[in-house]
Write a protein that holds these residues in place. Structure first.
Motif, mmCIF file in Angstrom:
data_model
loop_
_atom_site.group_PDB
_atom_site.id
_atom_site.type_symbol
_atom_site.label_atom_id
_atom_site.label_comp_id
_atom_site.label_asym_id
_atom_site.label_seq_id
_atom_site.Cartn_x
_atom_site.Cartn_y
_atom_site.Cartn_z
ATOM 1 N N LEU A 1 15.663 -7.949 -41.359
ATOM 2 C CA LEU A 1 15.549 -6.495 -41.349
ATOM 3 C C LEU A 1 15.854 -5.916 -42.728
ATOM 4 O O LEU A 1 16.716 -6.428 -43.449
ATOM 5 N N SER A 2 15.162 -4.863 -43.075
ATOM 6 C CA SER A 2 15.426 -4.159 -44.336
ATOM 7 C C SER A 2 16.730 -3.384 -44.196
ATOM 8 O O SER A 2 17.250 -3.209 -43.078
ATOM 9 N N PRO A 3 17.301 -2.888 -45.295
ATOM 10 C CA PRO A 3 18.530 -2.091 -45.204
ATOM 11 C C PRO A 3 18.384 -0.891 -44.259
ATOM 12 O O PRO A 3 19.309 -0.596 -43.493
ATOM 13 N N GLU A 4 17.231 -0.202 -44.296
ATOM 14 C CA GLU A 4 17.011 0.953 -43.415
ATOM 15 C C GLU A 4 16.929 0.505 -41.957
ATOM 16 O O GLU A 4 17.446 1.175 -41.060
ATOM 17 N N GLU A 5 16.297 -0.633 -41.719
ATOM 18 C CA GLU A 5 16.176 -1.145 -40.354
ATOM 19 C C GLU A 5 17.528 -1.612 -39.828
ATOM 20 O O GLU A 5 17.846 -1.421 -38.640
ATOM 21 N N LYS A 6 18.340 -2.223 -40.687
ATOM 22 C CA LYS A 6 19.680 -2.647 -40.275
ATOM 23 C C LYS A 6 20.530 -1.435 -39.878
ATOM 24 O O LYS A 6 21.256 -1.475 -38.882
ATOM 25 N N ARG A 7 20.433 -0.381 -40.672
ATOM 26 C CA ARG A 7 21.195 0.829 -40.364
ATOM 27 C C ARG A 7 20.764 1.400 -39.016
ATOM 28 O O ARG A 7 21.596 1.777 -38.195
ATOM 29 N N ALA A 8 19.461 1.453 -38.781
ATOM 30 C CA ALA A 8 18.954 1.968 -37.511
ATOM 31 C C ALA A 8 19.435 1.100 -36.352
ATOM 32 O O ALA A 8 19.829 1.614 -35.289
ATOM 33 N N TYR A 9 19.449 -0.213 -36.550
ATOM 34 C CA TYR A 9 19.903 -1.126 -35.499
ATOM 35 C C TYR A 9 21.376 -0.866 -35.169
ATOM 36 O O TYR A 9 21.764 -0.814 -33.984
ATOM 37 N N GLU A 10 22.180 -0.703 -36.199
ATOM 38 C CA GLU A 10 23.612 -0.443 -35.994
ATOM 39 C C GLU A 10 23.836 0.899 -35.287
ATOM 40 O O GLU A 10 24.709 1.015 -34.423
ATOM 41 N N GLN A 11 23.054 1.902 -35.638
ATOM 42 C CA GLN A 11 23.171 3.203 -34.981
ATOM 43 C C GLN A 11 22.805 3.095 -33.502
ATOM 44 O O GLN A 11 23.475 3.673 -32.645
ATOM 45 N N LEU A 12 21.764 2.346 -33.205
ATOM 46 C CA LEU A 12 21.346 2.166 -31.821
ATOM 47 C C LEU A 12 22.362 1.346 -31.038
ATOM 48 O O LEU A 12 22.619 1.623 -29.857
ATOM 49 N N GLN A 13 22.953 0.351 -31.677
ATOM 50 C CA GLN A 13 24.017 -0.430 -31.039
ATOM 51 C C GLN A 13 25.178 0.472 -30.642
ATOM 52 O O GLN A 13 25.707 0.384 -29.529
ATOM 53 N N PHE A 14 25.588 1.334 -31.573
ATOM 54 C CA PHE A 14 26.699 2.244 -31.309
ATOM 55 C C PHE A 14 26.359 3.185 -30.161
ATOM 56 O O PHE A 14 27.170 3.396 -29.243
ATOM 57 N N PHE A 15 25.154 3.748 -30.195
ATOM 58 C CA PHE A 15 24.760 4.682 -29.138
ATOM 59 C C PHE A 15 24.725 3.997 -27.774
ATOM 60 O O PHE A 15 25.170 4.561 -26.769
ATOM 61 N N ASN A 16 24.212 2.771 -27.731
ATOM 62 C CA ASN A 16 24.115 2.049 -26.459
ATOM 63 C C ASN A 16 25.484 1.774 -25.837
ATOM 64 O O ASN A 16 25.602 1.602 -24.623
ATOM 65 N N LYS A 17 26.539 1.737 -26.680
ATOM 66 C CA LYS A 17 27.890 1.522 -26.166
ATOM 67 C C LYS A 17 28.543 2.826 -25.710
ATOM 68 O O LYS A 17 29.636 2.804 -25.139
ATOM 69 N N HIS A 18 27.891 3.943 -25.988
ATOM 70 C CA HIS A 18 28.452 5.250 -25.628
ATOM 71 C C HIS A 18 27.447 6.049 -24.811
ATOM 72 O O HIS A 18 27.282 7.251 -24.981
ATOM 73 N N LEU A 19 26.793 5.358 -23.903
ATOM 74 C CA LEU A 19 25.727 5.952 -23.092
ATOM 75 C C LEU A 19 26.173 6.253 -21.667
ATOM 76 O O LEU A 19 25.335 6.387 -20.790
ATOM 77 N N GLY A 20 27.475 6.366 -21.458
ATOM 78 C CA GLY A 20 27.983 6.513 -20.104
ATOM 79 C C GLY A 20 27.360 7.654 -19.340
ATOM 80 O O GLY A 20 27.014 7.524 -18.158
ATOM 81 N N TYR A 21 27.210 8.798 -19.992
ATOM 82 C CA TYR A 21 26.648 9.965 -19.305
ATOM 83 C C TYR A 21 25.214 9.699 -18.847
ATOM 84 O O TYR A 21 24.815 10.078 -17.743
ATOM 85 N N ALA A 22 24.416 9.031 -19.704
ATOM 86 C CA ALA A 22 23.024 8.757 -19.363
ATOM 87 C C ALA A 22 22.923 7.713 -18.252
ATOM 88 O O ALA A 22 22.057 7.805 -17.376
ATOM 89 N N GLU A 23 23.804 6.720 -18.287
ATOM 90 C CA GLU A 23 23.795 5.697 -17.239
ATOM 91 C C GLU A 23 24.142 6.298 -15.886
ATOM 92 O O GLU A 23 23.549 5.964 -14.866
ATOM 93 N N LEU A 24 25.117 7.214 -15.882
ATOM 94 C CA LEU A 24 25.509 7.847 -14.621
ATOM 95 C C LEU A 24 24.390 8.737 -14.095
ATOM 96 O O LEU A 24 24.030 8.675 -12.910
ATOM 97 N N MET A 25 23.801 9.555 -14.967
ATOM 98 C CA MET A 25 22.713 10.420 -14.518
ATOM 99 C C MET A 25 21.482 9.606 -14.137
ATOM 100 O O MET A 25 20.718 9.992 -13.253
ATOM 101 N N GLY A 26 21.286 8.465 -14.800
ATOM 102 C CA GLY A 26 20.126 7.643 -14.518
ATOM 103 C C GLY A 26 20.222 6.851 -13.232
ATOM 104 O O GLY A 26 19.211 6.376 -12.712
ATOM 105 N N THR A 27 21.439 6.675 -12.719
ATOM 106 C CA THR A 27 21.614 5.880 -11.503
ATOM 107 C C THR A 27 22.199 6.669 -10.335
ATOM 108 O O THR A 27 21.828 6.451 -9.184
ATOM 109 N N ARG A 28 23.125 7.612 -10.617
ATOM 110 C CA ARG A 28 23.808 8.334 -9.543
ATOM 111 C C ARG A 28 23.952 9.828 -9.869
ATOM 112 O O ARG A 28 25.053 10.374 -9.894
ATOM 113 N N PRO A 29 22.858 10.533 -10.113
ATOM 114 C CA PRO A 29 22.983 11.942 -10.515
ATOM 115 C C PRO A 29 23.677 12.818 -9.486
ATOM 116 O O PRO A 29 24.412 13.744 -9.848
#
Length: 425
Positions: free
Chosen positions: A259-287
């Motif tokens: 991955l390029s430096p820009e792609e690595k940064r995007a990957y890290e940002q997405l990793q962080f977001f995926n670990k803090h997706l509690g609200y979306a997981e709850l609304m997506g499964t048990r609204p």
């Protein structure tokens, strides 16, 4: 007529004549429109009793203990919520916002069995390009209100007459003043079809579309359908993540090689977001489990504020006397709209309906423009954008702005749309 989950008096002007509505529980027209595709004028007038009840509930909030950390790593902080509550109950003025909203032309039309609310401002400038702007969660049409005038009346805001847009801003089903679906099926695909029908119904044979958050997904899906008349799209939360990257993120694998430096940064940002997706997981499964949000305005506000780390800080700072791109009143305009329309649960169900990855490639083949704001959930690299959108003709990286870009940075956002669509006029 459809039910709204709030007490509201509205003035409805039918296309065939004027008719006044006033019913505490269910607005009813004096006469029904003679055509299924009629467009009715709309204004919002919330009874004072509803506002008094809101203030009462705020003042009677049962507060939790303070968080055990000094930062927002446990979510919306108690200090923020107490100041929000104080201001909301004592100083906030819904009537000021209501008057501003009613200063714009608003309408209701029934599409695919559901009443859809939308703002529609036609420019005075000849040759204005029609644009449909789609909001997301926890936003609403409120996100887009700052850019209506600069887009439709550019000469008053540093632009040229040739930059003018006719502006259409619909409320997603189950959001704001749009009707709430009463059966499954209103996912992003169906909404995309409804928006295509809306632009056709308004008589537009050439138009563009823009979106962020849910609006980005819906706009991409409109482009995938490539209806006659849609000549280009713009996204500030583009779906660019390649399938192999999406798989690695979903499986929790290590970062792929090469991955390029820009792609690595995007990957890290997405990793962080995926670990803090509690609200979306709850609304997506048990609204429906979020029922408490319909009972407590402060509970609703705390939940709506915590969309992502940077947006939470931005909004919390506003209540700490450190306003950035958003003021206290602007934040509460959106939250109060959710409360008065009782749309906490109906809006959450869109996560349950969705079958698409938030940031994955959708298969758009028409001309596409992308604006990358630094505090978005991830900064889409040009390399991914070029793969995802084979007709990418505009790509720009901004130096400030976040997830609610049009709301936070209206001047920058307006300029992006002018620049992005100038080539397609």
């Amino acid at each position: 007529m459809n039910k709204y989950g709030f007490i509201v008096t509205i003035m409805v002007v039918l296309t065939l004549g004027n008719a006044q509505l006033a019913n505490a529980n269910r607005p009813q027209a004096v006469s029904e429109p003679s055509q299924a595709d009629s467009i009715r004028s709309f204004q919002a007038h919330i009874p004072e009793a509803e506002l008094s009840e809101l203030r009462r509930r705020i003042n009677e909030t049962k507060w939790p203990d303070r968080e055990t950390v000094k930062d927002q790593s446990q979510g919306t902080q108690l200090e923020t919520m107490k100041e929000l509550a104080r201001y909301w109950a004592k100083d906030y003025d819904w009537r000021k916002f209501e008057a501003k909203l009613n200063g714009y032309p608003q309408y209701i039309t029934n599409i695919d069995g559901l009443d859809i609310h939308f703002i529609h401002v036609r420019s005075k400038h000849k040759g204005a390009l029609p644009i449909i702007l789609t909001h997301g969660w926890p936003g609403s049409f409120v996100e887009m209100m700052k850019i209506i005038d600069p887009l439709s009346n550019p000469t008053a805001y540093g632009g040229k007459a040739s930059d003018a847009f006719d502006v259409v801003i619909p409320s997603l089903p189950g959001y704001g003043f749009s009707e709430k679906p009463t059966e499954p099926g209103w996912g992003p695909d169906r909404i995309a079809n409804a928006w295509i029908e809306l632009m056709k119904r308004l008589g537009y044979t050439k138009y563009v579309a823009q979106g962020g958050d849910w609006g980005a997904i819906i706009t991409d899906l409109m482009a995938v359908k490539a209806p006659e008349g849609l000549i280009g799209v713009h996204s500030n939360m583009p779906g660019t993540v390649p399938a192999d990257i999406e798989k690695a993120l979903h499986c929790g694998d290590s970062m792929p090689d090469g991955l390029s430096p820009e792609e690595k940064r995007a990957y890290e940002q997405l990793q962080f977001f995926n670990k803090h997706l509690g609200y979306a997981e709850l609304m997506g499964t048990r609204p429906q489990t979020l029922t408490a949000l319909a009972d407590s305005p402060i509970g609703l506000a705390a939940f709506l504020l915590d969309h992502d780390e940077k947006s939470l800080k931005l909004m919390s700072d506003a209540f700490r006397g450190k306003p950035g791109g958003l003021s206290r009143d602007e934040i509460l305009d959106d939250i109060t709209l959710y409360w008065l329309t009782n749309t906490a649960i109906s809006s959450a169900r869109l996560y349950w309906e969705n079958k698409y990855p938030f940031f994955g490639v959708k298969g758009v083949k028409i001309p596409t423009a992308v604006s990358v704001f630094p505090d978005e959930l991830y900064e889409a690299p040009r390399s991914w954008a070029e793969q995802a959108y084979p007709k990418l003709y505009y790509y720009n990286v901004l130096d400030k702005g976040g997830h609610f870009a049009a709301w936070e940075q209206p001047a920058l956002f307006t300029n992006e749309l002018r620049s992005a669509f100038r080539k397609l006029r």
